[in-house]
Design a protein around this motif. Structure first.
Motif, mmCIF file in Angstrom:
data_model
loop_
_atom_site.group_PDB
_atom_site.id
_atom_site.type_symbol
_atom_site.label_atom_id
_atom_site.label_comp_id
_atom_site.label_asym_id
_atom_site.label_seq_id
_atom_site.Cartn_x
_atom_site.Cartn_y
_atom_site.Cartn_z
ATOM 1 N N ASP A 140 0.884 -1.129 0.081
ATOM 2 C CA ASP A 140 -0.128 -0.153 -0.050
ATOM 3 C C ASP A 140 0.753 1.249 0.039
ATOM 4 O O ASP A 140 1.791 1.227 0.793
ATOM 5 N N LEU A 141 0.264 2.263 -0.792
ATOM 6 C CA LEU A 141 0.956 3.610 -0.447
ATOM 7 C C LEU A 141 0.210 4.475 0.240
ATOM 8 O O LEU A 141 -1.158 4.419 0.073
ATOM 9 N N ILE A 142 0.698 5.017 1.520
ATOM 10 C CA ILE A 142 -0.411 5.540 2.474
ATOM 11 C C ILE A 142 0.035 7.104 2.194
ATOM 12 O O ILE A 142 1.002 7.683 2.333
ATOM 13 N N VAL A 143 -1.166 7.744 1.532
ATOM 14 C CA VAL A 143 -1.232 9.050 1.258
ATOM 15 C C VAL A 143 -1.359 9.817 2.450
ATOM 16 O O VAL A 143 -2.590 9.946 3.202
ATOM 17 N N SER A 144 -0.497 10.793 3.024
ATOM 18 C CA SER A 144 -0.516 11.459 4.326
ATOM 19 C C SER A 144 -0.236 12.781 4.188
ATOM 20 O O SER A 144 0.444 13.131 3.217
ATOM 21 N N VAL A 145 -0.928 13.718 5.050
ATOM 22 C CA VAL A 145 -0.537 15.030 5.193
ATOM 23 C C VAL A 145 -0.074 15.465 6.637
ATOM 24 O O VAL A 145 -0.897 15.114 7.520
ATOM 25 N N GLY A 146 0.661 16.434 6.555
ATOM 26 C CA GLY A 146 1.317 16.936 7.735
ATOM 27 C C GLY A 146 2.267 17.445 7.926
ATOM 28 O O GLY A 146 2.906 18.199 6.760
ATOM 29 N N THR A 147 3.002 18.028 8.900
ATOM 30 C CA THR A 147 4.352 18.683 8.831
ATOM 31 C C THR A 147 5.422 17.637 8.509
ATOM 32 O O THR A 147 4.959 16.410 8.664
ATOM 33 N N ARG A 148 6.472 18.317 8.094
ATOM 34 C CA ARG A 148 7.818 17.156 7.826
ATOM 35 C C ARG A 148 7.975 16.306 8.920
ATOM 36 O O ARG A 148 8.326 15.082 8.835
ATOM 37 N N GLU A 149 8.019 16.890 10.136
ATOM 38 C CA GLU A 149 8.467 16.208 11.434
ATOM 39 C C GLU A 149 7.277 15.140 11.497
ATOM 40 O O GLU A 149 7.648 14.032 11.918
ATOM 41 N N GLY A 150 6.127 15.616 11.503
ATOM 42 C CA GLY A 150 5.035 14.484 11.418
ATOM 43 C C GLY A 150 5.088 13.307 10.613
ATOM 44 O O GLY A 150 4.886 12.175 10.962
ATOM 45 N N LEU A 151 5.519 13.622 9.524
ATOM 46 C CA LEU A 151 5.432 12.619 8.327
ATOM 47 C C LEU A 151 6.694 11.691 8.393
ATOM 48 O O LEU A 151 6.649 10.718 8.351
ATOM 49 N N ASP A 152 7.808 12.382 8.778
ATOM 50 C CA ASP A 152 8.726 11.537 9.449
ATOM 51 C C ASP A 152 8.550 10.729 10.254
ATOM 52 O O ASP A 152 8.929 9.187 10.353
ATOM 53 N N HIS A 153 7.773 10.940 11.495
ATOM 54 C CA HIS A 153 7.513 10.213 12.598
ATOM 55 C C HIS A 153 6.404 8.947 11.944
ATOM 56 O O HIS A 153 6.684 7.914 12.490
ATOM 57 N N LEU A 154 5.870 9.410 11.356
ATOM 58 C CA LEU A 154 4.639 8.475 10.589
ATOM 59 C C LEU A 154 5.354 7.413 9.673
ATOM 60 O O LEU A 154 5.096 6.119 9.892
ATOM 61 N N ALA A 155 6.364 7.874 9.079
ATOM 62 C CA ALA A 155 7.264 6.786 8.210
ATOM 63 C C ALA A 155 7.883 5.957 9.066
ATOM 64 O O ALA A 155 7.989 4.554 9.052
ATOM 65 N N ARG A 156 8.569 6.321 10.367
ATOM 66 C CA ARG A 156 9.229 5.447 11.440
ATOM 67 C C ARG A 156 8.042 4.495 11.898
ATOM 68 O O ARG A 156 8.418 3.172 12.149
ATOM 69 N N LEU A 157 6.944 5.069 12.326
ATOM 70 C CA LEU A 157 5.884 4.369 13.100
ATOM 71 C C LEU A 157 5.369 3.090 12.044
ATOM 72 O O LEU A 157 5.288 2.031 12.350
ATOM 73 N N LEU A 158 5.331 3.427 10.644
ATOM 74 C CA LEU A 158 4.843 2.682 9.877
ATOM 75 C C LEU A 158 5.945 1.422 9.362
ATOM 76 O O LEU A 158 5.505 0.221 9.111
ATOM 77 N N ASP A 159 7.263 1.721 9.415
ATOM 78 C CA ASP A 159 8.160 0.822 9.204
ATOM 79 C C ASP A 159 8.554 0.151 10.475
ATOM 80 O O ASP A 159 9.483 -0.855 10.465
ATOM 81 N N GLY A 160 7.902 0.295 11.660
ATOM 82 C CA GLY A 160 8.564 -0.084 12.927
ATOM 83 C C GLY A 160 9.574 0.380 13.519
ATOM 84 O O GLY A 160 10.130 -0.320 14.663
#
Length: 162
Positions: A140-160
């Motif tokens: 899946d490609l997760i289309v996300s919106v947020g701050t740069r910091e928030g998206l970096d955190h989300l990327a780390r969350l999704l990859d574990g």
């Protein structure tokens, strides 16, 4: 957007939603009570149909996908240009993700990262505004919106990793 959608009830048939086109013509989408959809291109006088195309459910979904998915990305890109602190990004979900096969709500993404998941792209299909019960899958490609910091955190969350 500037275009006015005109909705008309067609007694005993369903609903027709019409859009005026730039050249003065109109196109309509008829949704019948049985769920069948038709695309109607009106003649130049606007009194009758110049052409009608009937679509089954799968065909209607593909047409909606073709017309809607690019527009979603255009709107998100416009939003990004309007607000420098808002970023739009597509994050891949790998097979190693702890969320592969789990519900989106299990991520608690918004609460934990401040980023919003606005759509999921899967095998050429867009799933806009997925709810917490939506099951995520590797690829899946997760289309996300947020701050740069928030998206970096989300990327780390999704990859574990975070």
């Amino acid at each position: 957007m500037g275009l006015e959608i005109i909705s008309r009830v067609l007694p005993g048939i369903g609903v027709c939603q019409e859009v005026p086109l730039h050249g003065g013509r109109r196109v309509g989408i008829v949704t019948r009570r049985n769920g069948q959809r038709e695309i109607v291109v009106y003649d130049e006088d606007g009194d009758g149909a110049a052409a009608t195309v009937s679509l089954n459910e799968d065909e209607a979904n593909v047409v909606a996908e073709l017309l809607g998915a690019p527009q979603l990305m255009v709107r998100l890109a416009d939003l990004q240009r309007q607000a420098d602190d808002v970023v739009t990004e597509q994050l891949p979900l790998s097979a190693e993700s702890p969320y592969d096969g789990r519900a989106l709500g299990d991520t608690q993404a918004r609460t934990r990262t401040g980023a919003s998941i606005v759509a999921v792209l899967r095998h050429g299909t867009t799933h806009p505004s997925p709810g917490p019960e939506f099951t995520l899958h590797a690829g899946d490609l997760i289309v996300s919106v947020g701050t740069r910091e928030g998206l970096d955190h989300l990327a780390r969350l999704l990859d574990g990793s975070g």
